[in-house]
Design a protein around this motif. Structure first.
Motif, PDB file in Angstrom:
ATOM      1  N   TRP A 133       0.822  -1.213   0.000  1.00 36.31           N
ATOM      2  CA  TRP A 133       0.000   0.000   0.000  1.00 36.31           C
ATOM      3  C   TRP A 133       0.858   1.267   0.000  1.00 36.31           C
ATOM      4  O   TRP A 133       0.440   2.295  -0.497  1.00 36.31           O
ATOM      5  N   PHE A 134       2.064   1.176   0.563  1.00 32.27           N
ATOM      6  CA  PHE A 134       2.853   2.394   0.740  1.00 32.27           C
ATOM      7  C   PHE A 134       4.287   2.299   0.225  1.00 32.27           C
ATOM      8  O   PHE A 134       5.095   3.187   0.505  1.00 32.27           O
ATOM      9  N   ASN A 135       4.616   1.270  -0.532  1.00 31.18           N
ATOM     10  CA  ASN A 135       5.996   1.144  -0.988  1.00 31.18           C
ATOM     11  C   ASN A 135       6.367   2.146  -2.083  1.00 31.18           C
ATOM     12  O   ASN A 135       7.507   2.188  -2.533  1.00 31.18           O
ATOM     13  N   TRP A 136       5.419   2.965  -2.515  1.00 27.56           N
ATOM     14  CA  TRP A 136       5.679   4.023  -3.491  1.00 27.56           C
ATOM     15  C   TRP A 136       6.212   5.303  -2.832  1.00 27.56           C
ATOM     16  O   TRP A 136       6.669   6.214  -3.533  1.00 27.56           O
ATOM     17  N   LEU A 137       6.139   5.371  -1.521  1.00 30.23           N
ATOM     18  CA  LEU A 137       6.628   6.554  -0.822  1.00 30.23           C
ATOM     19  C   LEU A 137       8.162   6.600  -0.860  1.00 30.23           C
ATOM     20  O   LEU A 137       8.822   5.557  -0.873  1.00 30.23           O
ATOM     21  N   PRO A 138       8.753   7.802  -0.859  1.00 32.10           N
ATOM     22  CA  PRO A 138      10.206   7.934  -1.083  1.00 32.10           C
ATOM     23  C   PRO A 138      11.040   7.728   0.186  1.00 32.10           C
ATOM     24  O   PRO A 138      11.754   8.625   0.644  1.00 32.10           O
ATOM     25  N   PHE A 139      10.964   6.539   0.739  1.00 29.39           N
ATOM     26  CA  PHE A 139      11.837   6.206   1.858  1.00 29.39           C
ATOM     27  C   PHE A 139      13.293   6.189   1.400  1.00 29.39           C
ATOM     28  O   PHE A 139      13.606   5.724   0.295  1.00 29.39           O
ATOM     29  N   THR A 140      14.182   6.681   2.246  1.00 28.52           N
ATOM     30  CA  THR A 140      15.625   6.569   2.015  1.00 28.52           C
ATOM     31  C   THR A 140      16.258   6.007   3.290  1.00 28.52           C
ATOM     32  O   THR A 140      16.916   6.731   4.042  1.00 28.52           O
ATOM     33  N   PRO A 141      16.031   4.739   3.570  1.00 28.45           N
ATOM     34  CA  PRO A 141      16.496   4.155   4.829  1.00 28.45           C
ATOM     35  C   PRO A 141      18.005   4.228   4.987  1.00 28.45           C
ATOM     36  O   PRO A 141      18.756   4.155   4.009  1.00 28.45           O
ATOM     37  N   VAL A 142      18.437   4.390   6.223  1.00 29.03           N
ATOM     38  CA  VAL A 142      19.850   4.543   6.543  1.00 29.03           C
ATOM     39  C   VAL A 142      20.200   3.589   7.684  1.00 29.03           C
ATOM     40  O   VAL A 142      19.513   3.540   8.699  1.00 29.03           O
ATOM     41  N   LYS A 143      21.275   2.863   7.502  1.00 21.07           N
ATOM     42  CA  LYS A 143      21.750   1.975   8.558  1.00 21.07           C
ATOM     43  C   LYS A 143      22.609   2.751   9.534  1.00 21.07           C
ATOM     44  O   LYS A 143      23.404   3.620   9.153  1.00 21.07           O
ATOM     45  N   GLY A 144      22.448   2.461  10.809  1.00 16.95           N
ATOM     46  CA  GLY A 144      23.269   3.093  11.832  1.00 16.95           C
ATOM     47  C   GLY A 144      23.745   2.079  12.850  1.00 16.95           C
ATOM     48  O   GLY A 144      23.038   1.121  13.157  1.00 16.95           O
ATOM     49  N   GLN A 145      24.929   2.289  13.359  1.00 15.21           N
ATOM     50  CA  GLN A 145      25.487   1.397  14.372  1.00 15.21           C
ATOM     51  C   GLN A 145      25.869   2.185  15.610  1.00 15.21           C
ATOM     52  O   GLN A 145      26.310   3.328  15.524  1.00 15.21           O
ATOM     53  N   ILE A 146      25.656   1.584  16.784  1.00 13.08           N
ATOM     54  CA  ILE A 146      26.086   2.181  18.042  1.00 13.08           C
ATOM     55  C   ILE A 146      26.885   1.141  18.829  1.00 13.08           C
ATOM     56  O   ILE A 146      26.762  -0.062  18.596  1.00 13.08           O
ATOM     57  N   LEU A 147      27.696   1.644  19.750  1.00 16.52           N
ATOM     58  CA  LEU A 147      28.503   0.796  20.617  1.00 16.52           C
ATOM     59  C   LEU A 147      28.054   0.974  22.060  1.00 16.52           C
ATOM     60  O   LEU A 147      27.481   1.999  22.417  1.00 16.52           O
ATOM     61  N   GLU A 148      28.337  -0.030  22.889  1.00 19.21           N
ATOM     62  CA  GLU A 148      28.247   0.162  24.325  1.00 19.21           C
ATOM     63  C   GLU A 148      29.634  -0.041  24.898  1.00 19.21           C
ATOM     64  O   GLU A 148      30.304  -1.040  24.590  1.00 19.21           O
ATOM     65  N   ILE A 149      30.079   0.919  25.725  1.00 16.42           N
ATOM     66  CA  ILE A 149      31.413   0.854  26.300  1.00 16.42           C
ATOM     67  C   ILE A 149      31.352   1.019  27.811  1.00 16.42           C
ATOM     68  O   ILE A 149      30.364   1.532  28.356  1.00 16.42           O
ATOM     69  N   ALA A 150      32.416   0.596  28.463  1.00 17.04           N
ATOM     70  CA  ALA A 150      32.599   0.822  29.907  1.00 17.04           C
ATOM     71  C   ALA A 150      33.858   1.665  30.066  1.00 17.04           C
ATOM     72  O   ALA A 150      34.979   1.150  29.937  1.00 17.04           O
ATOM     73  N   PRO A 151      33.725   2.985  30.308  1.00 18.04           N
ATOM     74  CA  PRO A 151      34.915   3.837  30.488  1.00 18.04           C
ATOM     75  C   PRO A 151      35.720   3.413  31.715  1.00 18.04           C
ATOM     76  O   PRO A 151      35.186   2.838  32.674  1.00 18.04           O
ATOM     77  N   ASP A 152      37.006   3.739  31.703  1.00 19.16           N
ATOM     78  CA  ASP A 152      37.893   3.367  32.810  1.00 19.16           C
ATOM     79  C   ASP A 152      37.695   4.235  34.041  1.00 19.16           C
ATOM     80  O   ASP A 152      38.189   3.887  35.125  1.00 19.16           O
ATOM     81  N   VAL A 153      37.004   5.381  33.882  1.00 18.18           N
ATOM     82  CA  VAL A 153      36.781   6.294  35.008  1.00 18.18           C
ATOM     83  C   VAL A 153      35.287   6.560  35.139  1.00 18.18           C
ATOM     84  O   VAL A 153      34.541   6.413  34.172  1.00 18.18           O
ATOM     85  N   PRO A 154      34.806   6.945  36.327  1.00 15.43           N
ATOM     86  CA  PRO A 154      33.390   7.290  36.467  1.00 15.43           C
ATOM     87  C   PRO A 154      33.052   8.511  35.609  1.00 15.43           C
ATOM     88  O   PRO A 154      33.848   9.443  35.484  1.00 15.43           O
ATOM     89  N   ILE A 155      31.861   8.496  35.028  1.00 18.09           N
ATOM     90  CA  ILE A 155      31.464   9.575  34.122  1.00 18.09           C
ATOM     91  C   ILE A 155      30.265  10.319  34.681  1.00 18.09           C
ATOM     92  O   ILE A 155      29.434   9.768  35.394  1.00 18.09           O
ATOM     93  N   LYS A 156      30.193  11.585  34.353  1.00 16.20           N
ATOM     94  CA  LYS A 156      29.111  12.449  34.804  1.00 16.20           C
ATOM     95  C   LYS A 156      27.917  12.339  33.856  1.00 16.20           C
ATOM     96  O   LYS A 156      28.071  11.940  32.697  1.00 16.20           O
TER      97      LYS A 156
END
Length: 359
Positions: free
Chosen positions: A208-231
């Motif tokens: 029904w809607f695949n004619w709409l101009p989607f421009t999908p974008v892939k994104g990646q994120i990380l999870e980290i543990a810093p060596d010091v406490p962070i604010k």
């Protein structure tokens, strides 16, 4: 069309990401009946997203589109849900933008005199001294009225709420099971007045809607543990570093178009780590990586409205990278459109693309 006694529910909502969940809450508060169809086994960009809301974006410090409307409404919406669901969802946190140079410092500080920008800039001293782990030799700018939404908690708690109200069905949605007629929508033996597709990236497969101009974008994120406490400051300079606790951070995000899959890659991890090492002066442990596909649009505006031919088929999609603020406000506007016939903002109404459907 038959009156409501011929329907089991008024609305069938396909998808339970931030879009579908926001629509569901607004319909619920309007006293409307509905069923949400969700499939928690499918990947979801809403569950990968960091959920940051930021009123000032871009290298030129531009106020987010509709910020003066979106941000107050989002704070009210999520604040109300925290009370109703008994869960912490909204984290009001400043965003610290380290200056890259003296020139950038001068440019940004001059911009803060703009009355459209100044309400979103802290008037307190530069907090760089609180964050010795941040590379900020030129100081930085503190953006306020910002923060992040815990999207996984929001989605899970909302799903539980709607399940208890018998308003949620956990199943893989098969479009072949949905029958549309002038009399209404039929799905799995139930009848509905209107179907609302809130499928994110998977709308590209919706006939029904695949004619709409989607421009999908892939994104990646990380999870980290810093060596010091962070604010509890979100750091933003090319990438974001979002503190979840004092020893956990999310870092992102990349932008790529090929391939459009949900797999985290070593190349994207290396790209983020290179930028992170320029941003932070402390070491860290990499704990994981996630990728998602943003349902972005060619003109960077959402795709909302009713099908050009079928008045009982509608869409709420294309929220892109700013879904946590766009979804609540636009869900309110969309539900007023569905229920009362109020006009949608033409910049989000899919009418702007009807010519693509009829060509």
């Amino acid at each position: 069309m038959p009156d409501m006694q011929h329907f089991d529910y008024e609305y069938l909502i396909i998808g339970q990401g931030i879009g579908g969940t926001s629509v569901a809450w607004h319909l619920h508060d309007s006293g409307k009946s509905f069923q949400i169809v969700g499939d928690s086994s499918m990947p979801s960009s809403s569950r990968v997203a960091a959920g940051i809301f930021n009123p000032l974006t871009g290298k030129k410090l531009v106020k987010t589109w509709l910020a003066d409307d979106l941000f107050p409404y989002a704070r009210t919406f999520y604040g109300n849900l925290e009370q109703r669901l008994g869960r912490k969802l909204m984290h009001l946190t400043s965003i610290y933008r380290p200056f890259r140079s003296i020139e950038e410092q001068n440019t940004y500080l001059a911009q803060t005199a703009d009355p459209a920008i100044s309400p979103y800039i802290a008037t307190t001293p530069d907090p760089a001294s609180e964050m010795p782990y941040v590379n900020a030799q030129y100081g930085g700018l503190e953006v306020v009225q910002s923060g992040w939404i815990d999207l996984p908690t929001l989605l899970d708690a909302s799903r539980t709420y709607f399940e208890e109200k018998k308003l949620y069905t956990e199943t893989a949605f098969d479009p072949a099971q949905l029958l549309r007629t002038e009399a209404g929508i039929e799905w799995q033996g139930k009848r509905f007045k209107t179907v609302v597709f809130c499928q994110g990236f998977f709308a590209l497969e919706n006939s029904w809607f695949n004619w709409l101009p989607f421009t999908p974008v892939k994104g990646q994120i990380l999870e980290i543990a810093p060596d010091v406490p962070i604010k509890p400051y979100i750091i933003n300079q090319g990438i974001f570093a979002l503190p979840l606790t004092e020893n956990r951070m999310k870092v992102g995000a990349t932008y790529s178009w090929d391939p459009l899959d949900w797999e985290a890659t070593k190349a994207a991890t290396a790209e983020l780590e290179a930028k992170l090492q320029a941003l932070l002066s402390t070491g860290y442990t990499l704990n994981g990586a996630q990728a998602g596909i943003r349902p972005s649009v060619r003109d960077r505006r959402p795709l909302i409205g009713i099908h050009p031919e079928f008045s009982n088929v509608s869409i709420f999609n294309g929220l892109g990278t700013k879904g946590v603020t766009l979804a609540p406000f636009l869900a309110k506007e969309f539900c007023n459109h569905l229920i009362y016939g109020k006009e949608l903002n033409p910049l989000v109404n899919i009418k702007r693309y009807f010519s693509l459907y009829f060509r």
